[in-house]
Motif scaffolding. Sequence first.
Motif, mmCIF file in Angstrom:
data_model
loop_
_atom_site.group_PDB
_atom_site.id
_atom_site.type_symbol
_atom_site.label_atom_id
_atom_site.label_comp_id
_atom_site.label_asym_id
_atom_site.label_seq_id
_atom_site.Cartn_x
_atom_site.Cartn_y
_atom_site.Cartn_z
ATOM 1 N N HIS A 1 8.215 3.288 11.094
ATOM 2 C CA HIS A 1 6.825 3.422 10.649
ATOM 3 C C HIS A 1 6.512 2.664 9.364
ATOM 4 O O HIS A 1 5.395 2.165 9.210
ATOM 5 N N PHE A 2 7.468 2.595 8.438
ATOM 6 C CA PHE A 2 7.167 2.043 7.113
ATOM 7 C C PHE A 2 8.013 0.834 6.722
ATOM 8 O O PHE A 2 7.732 0.210 5.710
ATOM 9 N N SER A 3 9.025 0.512 7.464
ATOM 10 C CA SER A 3 9.921 -0.624 7.223
ATOM 11 C C SER A 3 10.848 -0.437 6.019
ATOM 12 O O SER A 3 12.042 -0.547 6.153
ATOM 13 N N THR A 4 10.264 -0.175 4.840
ATOM 14 C CA THR A 4 11.081 -0.090 3.628
ATOM 15 C C THR A 4 10.657 1.100 2.779
ATOM 16 O O THR A 4 9.549 1.635 2.926
ATOM 17 N N LYS A 5 11.525 1.456 1.862
ATOM 18 C CA LYS A 5 11.203 2.529 0.910
ATOM 19 C C LYS A 5 10.004 2.127 0.048
ATOM 20 O O LYS A 5 9.141 2.953 -0.258
ATOM 21 N N GLU A 6 9.916 0.856 -0.296
ATOM 22 C CA GLU A 6 8.797 0.378 -1.110
ATOM 23 C C GLU A 6 7.462 0.558 -0.388
ATOM 24 O O GLU A 6 6.484 1.016 -0.975
ATOM 25 N N ARG A 7 7.421 0.235 0.889
ATOM 26 C CA ARG A 7 6.180 0.407 1.655
ATOM 27 C C ARG A 7 5.828 1.882 1.819
ATOM 28 O O ARG A 7 4.661 2.257 1.779
ATOM 29 N N LEU A 8 6.843 2.698 1.992
ATOM 30 C CA LEU A 8 6.599 4.142 2.072
ATOM 31 C C LEU A 8 6.034 4.643 0.755
ATOM 32 O O LEU A 8 5.058 5.396 0.733
ATOM 33 N N PHE A 9 6.612 4.204 -0.361
ATOM 34 C CA PHE A 9 6.091 4.608 -1.668
ATOM 35 C C PHE A 9 4.651 4.148 -1.841
ATOM 36 O O PHE A 9 3.805 4.906 -2.329
ATOM 37 N N ASN A 10 4.350 2.917 -1.456
ATOM 38 C CA ASN A 10 2.981 2.411 -1.587
ATOM 39 C C ASN A 10 1.999 3.217 -0.756
ATOM 40 O O ASN A 10 0.855 3.421 -1.161
ATOM 41 N N THR A 11 2.424 3.709 0.389
ATOM 42 C CA THR A 11 1.574 4.581 1.203
ATOM 43 C C THR A 11 1.347 5.904 0.486
ATOM 44 O O THR A 11 0.218 6.404 0.429
ATOM 45 N N VAL A 12 2.405 6.466 -0.077
ATOM 46 C CA VAL A 12 2.313 7.734 -0.803
ATOM 47 C C VAL A 12 1.422 7.584 -2.039
ATOM 48 O O VAL A 12 0.673 8.489 -2.389
ATOM 49 N N ALA A 13 1.502 6.426 -2.686
ATOM 50 C CA ALA A 13 0.759 6.203 -3.925
ATOM 51 C C ALA A 13 -0.681 5.755 -3.685
ATOM 52 O O ALA A 13 -1.406 5.468 -4.633
ATOM 53 N N ASP A 14 -1.112 5.730 -2.435
ATOM 54 C CA ASP A 14 -2.472 5.308 -2.105
ATOM 55 C C ASP A 14 -3.382 6.530 -1.992
ATOM 56 O O ASP A 14 -3.252 7.326 -1.063
ATOM 57 N N PHE A 15 -4.295 6.681 -2.934
ATOM 58 C CA PHE A 15 -5.245 7.793 -2.927
ATOM 59 C C PHE A 15 -6.577 7.402 -2.286
ATOM 60 O O PHE A 15 -7.503 8.194 -2.239
ATOM 61 N N GLY A 16 -6.662 6.168 -1.789
ATOM 62 C CA GLY A 16 -7.898 5.691 -1.174
ATOM 63 C C GLY A 16 -8.390 6.550 -0.023
ATOM 64 O O GLY A 16 -9.573 6.926 0.005
ATOM 65 N N GLN B 1 -8.378 5.054 -8.186
ATOM 66 C CA GLN B 1 -8.913 5.358 -6.862
ATOM 67 C C GLN B 1 -9.662 6.687 -6.784
ATOM 68 O O GLN B 1 -10.514 6.850 -5.906
ATOM 69 N N ILE B 2 -9.344 7.608 -7.658
ATOM 70 C CA ILE B 2 -10.039 8.905 -7.634
ATOM 71 C C ILE B 2 -11.009 8.997 -8.812
ATOM 72 O O ILE B 2 -12.220 8.991 -8.635
ATOM 73 N N THR B 3 -10.483 9.060 -10.023
ATOM 74 C CA THR B 3 -11.351 9.255 -11.194
ATOM 75 C C THR B 3 -12.293 8.080 -11.393
ATOM 76 O O THR B 3 -13.494 8.271 -11.623
ATOM 77 N N GLY B 4 -11.782 6.864 -11.282
ATOM 78 C CA GLY B 4 -12.630 5.688 -11.465
ATOM 79 C C GLY B 4 -13.706 5.576 -10.409
ATOM 80 O O GLY B 4 -14.859 5.253 -10.704
ATOM 81 N N ARG B 5 -13.327 5.840 -9.186
ATOM 82 C CA ARG B 5 -14.318 5.773 -8.099
ATOM 83 C C ARG B 5 -15.394 6.842 -8.263
ATOM 84 O O ARG B 5 -16.577 6.578 -8.058
ATOM 85 N N LEU B 6 -14.984 8.048 -8.667
ATOM 86 C CA LEU B 6 -15.968 9.104 -8.903
ATOM 87 C C LEU B 6 -16.886 8.737 -10.064
ATOM 88 O O LEU B 6 -18.101 8.938 -9.986
#
Length: 170
Positions: free
Chosen positions: A36-51, A108-113
Amino acid sequence: MLRAARRAFAFRPYAEVTLRGIAADAGVSASLIVKHFSTKERLFNTVADFGPAADQLFAAPLDALGRHMVLTMVRSRREQQGDPLLRVVFALGNDDERVLLRERFAEQITGRLTALLTGRERALRAELIVGQLLGLGATFSLHREGANARAAPERLAELYAPALQRLISD
């Protein structure tokens, strides 16, 4: 998988997190995570995405946003057994990935709000709104079997949303 990854990256330094450990916590194979994610880095980037969380939280007109945010938080907690925001609270260390998690949250959260709000002191009001949403998530975590777990989402919104709406509409 994502819930296990969020927990792992929030509580441990990136270097200590392994795909095998996440897989074990999620009850799946490490190869499924790689598929699903290929690498740990891509998994982390998915986790770190609050979009995606921001898309759901802010999908209402300003005059109904407080109620919408509360209902979104309650439903997310109940349907997905997770909180779309709370993981940032555990990212308090100084490791690069934790700093990145906080920076993405701020953008992605505070700035967007902040950008959505009108009137004066938008940044301050956005920070206070986000703080109240994090407090709501913490309450759900602390009192998993408490009165809030039995209350209808509409009742929770009726009680909690007016304080958020006041900050939104000020």
